[in-house]
Design an enzyme around this catalytic site. Structure first.
Site, mmCIF file in Angstrom:
data_model
loop_
_atom_site.group_PDB
_atom_site.id
_atom_site.type_symbol
_atom_site.label_atom_id
_atom_site.label_comp_id
_atom_site.label_asym_id
_atom_site.label_seq_id
_atom_site.Cartn_x
_atom_site.Cartn_y
_atom_site.Cartn_z
ATOM 1 C CB SER A 40 0.825 -17.545 -24.411
ATOM 2 O OG SER A 40 1.604 -17.867 -23.289
ATOM 3 C CB CYS A 44 2.127 -8.687 -15.926
ATOM 4 S SG CYS A 44 0.795 -9.832 -15.467
ATOM 5 C CB ILE A 280 -18.616 -25.837 -18.784
ATOM 6 C CG1 ILE A 280 -19.460 -26.300 -19.985
ATOM 7 C CG2 ILE A 280 -17.945 -24.499 -19.061
ATOM 8 C CD1 ILE A 280 -20.544 -25.334 -20.410
HETATM 9 P P1 FAD Z 1 -6.557 -13.180 -19.744
HETATM 10 O O1 FAD Z 1 -5.150 -13.482 -19.510
HETATM 11 O O2 FAD Z 1 -6.928 -11.732 -19.828
HETATM 12 O O3 FAD Z 1 -7.019 -13.920 -21.047
HETATM 13 C C1 FAD Z 1 -8.341 -13.840 -21.480
HETATM 14 C C2 FAD Z 1 -8.350 -13.965 -22.980
HETATM 15 O O4 FAD Z 1 -9.622 -14.361 -23.370
HETATM 16 C C3 FAD Z 1 -8.091 -12.647 -23.677
HETATM 17 O O5 FAD Z 1 -6.974 -12.741 -24.542
HETATM 18 C C4 FAD Z 1 -9.362 -12.392 -24.470
HETATM 19 O O6 FAD Z 1 -9.114 -11.797 -25.731
HETATM 20 C C5 FAD Z 1 -9.913 -13.785 -24.623
HETATM 21 N N1 FAD Z 1 -11.360 -13.827 -24.823
HETATM 22 C C6 FAD Z 1 -12.307 -13.179 -24.080
HETATM 23 N N2 FAD Z 1 -13.531 -13.455 -24.550
HETATM 24 C C7 FAD Z 1 -13.362 -14.301 -25.614
HETATM 25 C C8 FAD Z 1 -14.260 -14.916 -26.497
HETATM 26 N N3 FAD Z 1 -15.549 -14.735 -26.408
HETATM 27 N N4 FAD Z 1 -13.733 -15.691 -27.452
HETATM 28 C C9 FAD Z 1 -12.405 -15.900 -27.567
HETATM 29 N N5 FAD Z 1 -11.531 -15.324 -26.768
HETATM 30 C C10 FAD Z 1 -11.988 -14.529 -25.770
HETATM 31 N N6 FAD Z 1 -1.624 -9.664 -12.675
HETATM 32 C C11 FAD Z 1 -0.669 -9.912 -11.778
HETATM 33 O O7 FAD Z 1 -0.796 -10.846 -10.986
HETATM 34 N N7 FAD Z 1 0.457 -9.137 -11.729
HETATM 35 C C12 FAD Z 1 0.661 -8.112 -12.578
HETATM 36 O O8 FAD Z 1 1.689 -7.431 -12.518
HETATM 37 C C13 FAD Z 1 -0.337 -7.816 -13.519
HETATM 38 N N8 FAD Z 1 -0.185 -6.787 -14.393
HETATM 39 C C14 FAD Z 1 -1.145 -6.575 -15.340
HETATM 40 C C15 FAD Z 1 -0.970 -5.538 -16.243
HETATM 41 C C16 FAD Z 1 -1.906 -5.311 -17.238
HETATM 42 C C17 FAD Z 1 -1.722 -4.176 -18.184
HETATM 43 C C18 FAD Z 1 -3.041 -6.168 -17.341
HETATM 44 C C19 FAD Z 1 -4.033 -5.951 -18.425
HETATM 45 C C20 FAD Z 1 -3.235 -7.192 -16.436
HETATM 46 C C21 FAD Z 1 -2.285 -7.402 -15.432
HETATM 47 N N9 FAD Z 1 -2.441 -8.413 -14.489
HETATM 48 C C22 FAD Z 1 -1.486 -8.652 -13.552
HETATM 49 C C23 FAD Z 1 -3.669 -9.247 -14.474
HETATM 50 C C24 FAD Z 1 -3.446 -10.551 -15.165
HETATM 51 O O9 FAD Z 1 -2.897 -10.318 -16.419
HETATM 52 C C25 FAD Z 1 -4.771 -11.268 -15.260
HETATM 53 O O10 FAD Z 1 -5.247 -11.505 -13.966
HETATM 54 C C26 FAD Z 1 -4.634 -12.591 -15.980
HETATM 55 O O11 FAD Z 1 -4.131 -12.388 -17.253
HETATM 56 C C27 FAD Z 1 -6.002 -13.262 -16.061
HETATM 57 O O12 FAD Z 1 -5.913 -14.421 -16.806
HETATM 58 P P2 FAD Z 1 -7.162 -14.963 -17.613
HETATM 59 O O13 FAD Z 1 -6.734 -16.169 -18.323
HETATM 60 O O14 FAD Z 1 -8.322 -15.028 -16.725
HETATM 61 O O15 FAD Z 1 -7.471 -13.801 -18.633
#
Ligand code: FAD
Length: 818
Positions: A40, A44, A280
């Site tokens: 968490s 961004c 799932i």
């Molecule tokens: P994430 O938040 O990326 O979480 C996925 C997690 O899964 C990661 O921590 C990873 O380590 C973990 N994981 C992956 N595979 C495994 C595994 N096999 N086993 C255990 N853990 C695993 N979006 C916006 O809307 N506005 C913004 O301003 C913005 N700025 C951003 C800036 C940056 C630098 C980045 C990197 C992203 C930004 N984003 C922004 C995009 C946004 O952060 C993502 O769209 C969002 O976090 C996606 O959520 P998620 O839960 O799908 O993945």
């Protein structure tokens, strides 16, 4: 028995799912498996931590495993990577990062929120230690450490998406020289090219070297740094490279487990976010979503959707039946001084879908202030709206500006989400007080203008109309003083107040594209024209200001003159402390207000006196340089101070400020009807056109005879006009030499010699001139006097008054009278 829910991925989607589920079901056993060291966290915010805008690293860590466990009773295991999903046994295989050992964890329900990863294509040399991506907290730590420990002074950012742009800005903020390389011809792909041009200009103004339409072909070591070789053959050396060229879904686990996955790797889910296995769920960047506008499938990796999807999955796991209805791709990014925001589809996407403007959709672009112009600090924003031709549907919107961009895009996004069309935008009752908005909010204005377009009151030209509508007459209805700052190349100039009296200067048979400063006066002019029988009238969207911004490379000569920096208002570093005897505050005034005020104030000043003028309109910084150059006044300084642009102008004085490119156009007044003189004028015109210079030939009095058709054309004429017509030569073939004509013998001999020596005839030269884009303008006043009618002129001739000629002469450095 309590349900056991295992969540893979502990950031946006995963953490929000865990927290919501606990709030709904106190008995569920929740296990959160995260392969990284943090859960968490605010990914961004990472670019801003690199730029030291967010100084505190811990501020980014929104939740620790311990706190999450304490508050939500979630079994959080960081550094635990899921390496397999075993659907037959309903278990996942987990590898402990610290020891490498694996174990099995059972689940009743599994949630995949594994996110996405930055793409690293197999470019030669990509494994160099100085080539980094920014995705996680350790990535940010590594980049910050590199910059600090290796004293890195320059960086290349590869990729102009929102993370690339944020990195470019933050690396500049951290004091590095920055180059940004983007393979497309624009940054920020979700917006359209012309809107991105606003960003390009600002990015360059902030000292970033921008390479558009160029990709990386290879990386090579360069000392401790990296040499970035581009496909164009250019090479950039830098101490650090940031790769941000896109993301790919982390869907290998899902794929290996046999879950349905689309061609781009997105996990397929139903409206309840359930995968092809009912036990799932999947959420976040890893899934394909429904495009909210077109209802087909797409992938939109953004934090808002991921968080909402995590919540919906939790609701459904807890027994609910919530649906996710699709993503609009609503997003916002700060790019140096500007904010760019988008929701829904852009025009490129509509065209890719085979939709045609005017048939399947309409597009409008307007410029409006963020809040009331009379309240200090108002700055303009440019808004583009795409909507269906019956107005019932909003396809998408884009905004680039400074203050208030975010709330406007959100307002449009909400209207779109709730199914409102352009009428709804016009009707929205939005909060207003001068510091925040105007009584007609920019979003209302979009609705009004869209309604006008649909109601047939006005047509809107495309932003590239000067190229895509080459035969149109460009009509500039601004005041003459405004043209001193910037004039539209090739436009006829008739100020709005004079338009009704000068309608005769315009050709009703031609399409007319009307320009003013931002589009409002052009709309009024268009209404006048339409009600006077001009059928094909379009307003240039966003006015001269938008034209200038979208054509900023071609109109660079009008950019602000760069002069010595001033330490503070009224003092230049290399001058004898000029003191402003006059200070004017144009803050909040929209274009052309500031330049008009400068003009009026200047009239009451004595030569040598200095005026200090401050304005919040960013366009003013560009206008004032060109205005000074053209009016013979001296721009002593021109700089940004806080939110305002402050210029110091001395009345009269020194020659044109240094460092300016002169206008390159050539204008020729063809007054003579002598063959030799006309020949000379066309030879000069064709030569200049061949050098790529814009050329205007203005034919007046005897010169008009050159443009007459050789054959007689039936037109109604008075007796005097008929007599005049008989006496005047009928076209270029009938012209005579100014000397040695000898009753036509000399002229005949000259034509013979020209033929022998392979010199082009006058007719051939005229033809070549037309093909080379030389503008041939027939003076309407002389036509009237000499009784020559438009029908009698050869094709490709424009009709124009002296305003048309003077407008082009402003843009010229050679002006001949022949
Ligand atoms: P994430 O938040 O990326 O979480 C996925 C997690 O899964 C990661 O921590 C990873 O380590 C973990 N994981 C992956 N595979 C495994 C595994 N096999 N086993 C255990 N853990 C695993 N979006 C916006 O809307 N506005 C913004 O301003 C913005 N700025 C951003 C800036 C940056 C630098 C980045 C990197 C992203 C930004 N984003 C922004 C995009 C946004 O952060 C993502 O769209 C969002 O976090 C996606 O959520 P998620 O839960 O799908 O993945």
């Amino acid at each position: 028995m309590a349900k056991k829910v295992v969540i893979i991925g502990g950031v946006a989607g995963g953490a929000s799912c865990a927290a919501r589920l606990r709030r709904l079901d106190e008995t569920a056993e929740i296990v959160l498996l995260e392969r990284g060291a943090y859960i968490s966290y605010a990914n961004c915010g990472l670019p801003y931590h690199v730029g030291d805008v967010i100084k505190s690293r811990s501020a980014l860590l929104l939740q620790t495993p311990e706190a999450m466990n304490q508050k939500f009773h979630v079994d959080v295991r960081v550094k635990n990577e899921v390496v397999a999903i075993n659907r037959d046994t309903k278990t996942v295989t987990v590898r402990r990062g610290e020891t490498g050992e694996t174990y099995e964890e059972s689940y009743d329900t599994l949630v995949i929120s594994t996110g996405s990863s930055p793409v690293r294509p197999p470019i030669p040399g990509i494994d160099h230690a100085r080539i980094q991506s920014l995705w996680t907290v350790p990535d940010a730590d590594a980049i910050r450490a590199l910059i600090a420990e290796k004293h890195i002074a320059s960086a290349v950012v590869v990729g102009g998406g929102f993370i690339g742009l944020e990195m470019a800005e933050n690396l500049r903020h951290a004091g590095l020289q920055v180059s940004l390389v983007e393979m497309l011809d624009q940054v920020m792909a979700p917006i359209d090219f012309e809107m991105a041009q606003l960003l390009h200009q600002n990015i360059r103004e902030n000292g970033v070297a921008l390479y558009l339409g160029d990709g990386v072909s290879a990386f090579a070591p360069d000392g401790e740094g990296v040499s970035v070789q581009l496909k164009s053959g250019k090479t950039i050396s830098a101490g650090l490279v940031i790769l941000s060229i896109g993301v790919r879904a982390n869907s290998e686990l899902a794929k290996a487990a046999g879950l349905a996955v689309n061609a781009r790797g997105g996990v397929v889910v139903d409206e309840h976010l359930r995968t092809s296995d009912p036990s799932i769920y999947a959420v976040g960047d890893v899934i394909e979503v429904t495009d909210f506008v077109f209802k087909d499938k797409t992938m939109i990796p953004l934090a808002g959707p991921a968080n909402k999807q995590g919540r919906i999955a939790a609701d459904n796991i807890a027994g609910g039946s919530e649906t996710y209805d699709g993503s609009q791709g609503t997003s916002v990014v700060q790019v140096f001084d500007l904010t760019a925001a988008v929701t829904g589809a852009n025009e490129k996407a509509l065209i890719r879908r085979g939709m045609a403007r005017g048939k399947d959709y309409e597009a409008i672009t307007i410029t409006q202030n963020g809040h009331a112009g009379y309240y200090p600090g108002a700055t303009p924003m440019t808004l583009k709206l795409l909507f269906s031709t019956d107005g019932s549907k909003i396809f998408g919107a884009q905004i680039v500006g400074r203050e208030g961009v975010d709330k406007r895009i959100d307002t449009i996004a909400v209207t779109q989400r709730l199914g409102g069309g352009v009428k709804a935008l016009a009707e929205l009752e939005l909060a207003y007080a001068p510091p925040f908005s105007s009584a007609k909010d920019p979003v209302n204005m979009l609705g009004f203008v869209a309604g006008n377009v649909l109601g047939g009151l006005v047509g809107v030209a495309p932003w590239d109309a000067t190229v895509s509508h080459p035969d149109a007459t460009l009509l500039d209805v601004r005041e003459a003083v405004e043209l001193m700052a910037f004039s539209i190349p090739g436009a006829v100039h008739i100020p709005l107040g004079q338009l009704r009296d000068r309608l005769g200067e315009l050709d009703k048979s031609k399409e007319i594209i009307v320009f003013c400063a931002i589009g409002v006066r052009a709309y009024n002019a268009a209404r006048i024209l339409k009600q006077h029988g001009f059928e094909r009238v379009l307003v240039y969207p966003g006015g001269a200001r938008f034209y200038q911004a979208t054509h900023y490379e071609e109109t660079a000569a009008d950019a602000a003159t760069q002069t010595a920096a001033v330490a503070d208002s009224g003092h230049t570093a290399d001058m004898d402390e000029p003191k402003a005897s006059m200070r004017i505050d144009c803050s909040g005034m929209q274009c052309p207000g500031p330049i008009m005020k400068v003009f009026q104030t200047m009239q009451s000043m004595k030569p040598g006196e200095v005026m200090e003028v401050s304005a919040s309109d960013p366009g003013f910084a560009r206008d004032i340089g060109a205005w000074c150059r053209r009016t013979g006044n001296t721009l002593l300084s021109n700089e940004k101070q806080g939110d305002d642009y402050v210029a110091l102008v001395r009345k009269g004085g020194v020659p044109a400020p240094v460092g300016k490119e002169a206008p390159e156009g050539k204008t020729i007044v063809v007054f003579s009807g002598d063959m030799d003189k006309v020949l000379a004028s066309f030879i000069i015109a064709n030569g200049a056109a061949a050098m790529g210079r814009p050329v205007t030939m203005f034919f007046t009095f005897w010169g008009l005879t050159v443009l007459r058709r050789p054959n007689k054309v039936k037109v109604k004429k008075s007796l005097v006009e008929k007599m005049f017509g008989m006496m005047l030569p009928r076209g270029s073939g009938k012209l005579k030499l100014s000397r040695l004509n000898m009753a036509g013998m000399g002229t005949g001999m000259m034509k013979m010699i020209m033929k022998q020596k392979n010199v082009d005839t006058l007719e051939m030269l005229i033809d070549k001139a037309k093909k080379a884009g030389v503008k041939l303008v027939a003076c309407t006043m002389s036509m009237d006097v000499m009784g020559i009618h438009a029908e009698e002129l050869i094709d490709g001739v424009e009709l124009g008054g002296v305003g048309a000629y003077l407008g082009d002469a402003e843009e010229s450095n050679v002006n001949l009278f022949i």
